[in-house]
Enzyme design. Structure first.
Site, PDB file in Angstrom:
ATOM      1  N   GLY A  95     -23.435 -18.470 -14.803  1.00 27.88           N
ATOM      2  CA  GLY A  95     -23.571 -19.959 -14.457  1.00 27.88           C
ATOM      3  C   GLY A  95     -24.516 -20.160 -13.267  1.00 27.88           C
ATOM      4  O   GLY A  95     -24.923 -19.114 -12.688  1.00 27.88           O
TER       5      GLY A  95
ATOM      6  N   CYS B  22      -5.794 -17.136 -13.676  1.00 26.04           N
ATOM      7  CA  CYS B  22      -6.766 -16.433 -13.738  1.00 26.04           C
ATOM      8  C   CYS B  22      -7.550 -15.966 -12.350  1.00 26.04           C
ATOM      9  O   CYS B  22      -7.891 -14.817 -12.090  1.00 26.04           O
ATOM     10  CB  CYS B  22      -8.204 -16.935 -14.771  1.00 26.04           C
TER      11      CYS B  22
ATOM     12  N   CYS C 284     -12.119 -21.207 -20.108  1.00 27.32           N
ATOM     13  CA  CYS C 284     -12.853 -20.270 -20.450  1.00 27.32           C
ATOM     14  C   CYS C 284     -13.075 -19.688 -21.711  1.00 27.32           C
ATOM     15  O   CYS C 284     -14.099 -19.355 -22.402  1.00 27.32           O
ATOM     16  CB  CYS C 284     -12.962 -19.147 -19.143  1.00 27.32           C
TER      17      CYS C 284
END
Length: 356
Positions: free
Chosen positions: A11, A98, A194
């Site tokens: 990204g 995460c 995600c």
């Protein structure tokens, strides 16, 4: 020259983070983490395309890069918990786990194994080092601030972390990427969880939690519709209920897992608003609490900070948060994150919604 390993997602944020660190004179290495095994169409992860973008950016910056597979750690420590929470009718946040279990654990370990002095990510957050203590601080761009997702980290985990975007507004990050011709300059920000990508969340969840249709009832117990499974709905939700009729919209106000009933209200009733919550455990980051203190809180990402009073029981670790103003749709299973001044002092899982 200090070596920093940058967690690169493909990204624009992590791309610019790597660029800025190189400009600051660091020996920069890019590291792409694959956290989800795409075994069939249900995963819909864009890992391969994202990795290509990482390669393009690293080539442009003339920095080395690696790819590591942490999908087992993600499955064992994040995804299984995510499914378990949904089965209980709760609303988990896998992005928080995460960060704690993958991005700042095996990633951090791997980085130091290859000689890193620091790790870095494209998170919008800051770290302040003072008198031997490392504190997690709010980013300058309040709209993009991501300290909410970092609330389960420890002081040790943030001690060697750099957040190059902490002082930058998002539009400026885009401009920097365009100025230096990075391949991700115009890439759309990822949204949602995600490992799901752009797929329909309900369809994805149905692969792991079988659909169990049941009744949708109003506060008086009248059946007003049918649902595909109470797990797929969130308190406060108003879209996708499939209930017709004129007048005010319907809102989810509760879920009864035992009877498999989704409870709704025509309009937003008082029951949807509460001024308090309780947590059984709280992860403090570089902060020593007193039994009562004032703070600001978030019960969801990007929510404006809310004034509150915190009551903490040091013997049990339990915490009660009383808000100055009533909050809409506090969801059990989500995180409540606290701030004192500009410092994020940590967060905990919401176990109970109360009125104080």
């Amino acid at each position: 020259m200090k070596k920093v390993v940058v967690g690169m997602s493909g990204g624009v944020d992590s791309s610019v983070a790597a660029l800025l660190l190189k400009q600051q004179g660091y020996d920069v290495v890019g590291l792409f983490m694959k956290n989800w095994e795409e075994t069939d169409d249900n995963g819909c992860c864009t890992a391969e395309e994202d990795y290509k973008d990482v390669m393009r950016v690293c080539a442009k910056l003339d920095i080395p890069y690696y790819s590591v597979n942490f999908s087992k750690q993600y499955m064992d420590n994040v995804f299984k918990h995510f499914i378990s929470e949904y089965e209980k009718g709760r609303t988990p946040n896998p992005d928080v786990l995460c960060n704690r279990e993958v991005k700042f654990k095996p990633f951090l370990d791997y980085a130091f194994q290859i000689g890193a002095d620091y790790i870095a990510t494209g998170h919008y957050a800051k770290v302040e080092h003072k008198d031997g203590v490392s504190k997690l601080m709010l980013a300058v761009d309040q709209n993009k601030d991501q300290t909410y997702f970092l609330n389960q980290l420890s002081e040790k985990q943030i001690e060697k972390v750099l957040f190059p975007l902490g002082d930058l507004p998002k539009p400026e990050v885009r401009k920097i990427a365009e100025k230096y011709g990075l391949a991700t300059a115009e890439k759309k920000d990822s949204t949602g969880v995600c490992f799901i990508g752009e797929r329909n969340f309900r369809q994805f969840l149905a692969n792991y939690i079988p659909m169990k249709p049941g009744n949708i009832i109003d506060l008086e117990g009248n059946v007003v519709g049918r649902h595909d499974g109470v797990y797929y709905y969130t308190v406060g939700q108003r879209r996708g209920l499939g209930i017709g009729g004129e007048g005010e919209r319907w809102f989810v106000v509760d879920k009864n897992i035992k009877t498999n009933e989704l409870i709704v209200s025509h309009g937003e009733p008082d029951i949807l608003f509460s001024n308090g919550l309780q947590m059984d455990e709280f992860n403090f980051i570089s902060f020593t609490p007193t039994s009562e203190f004032t703070a600001r809180a978030r019960i969801r990402h990007r929510q404006p900070l809310q004034n509150c009073t915190v009551f903490y029981d040091n013997a049990t670790g339990k915490m009660t948060v009383k808000f100055e103003n009533k909050q809409r749709a506090i969801a059990v299973g989500q995180y409540c994150v606290l701030y004192v001044g500009e410092q994020c002092i940590g967060g905990g899982v919401i176990e109970r919604v109360v009125n104080l």
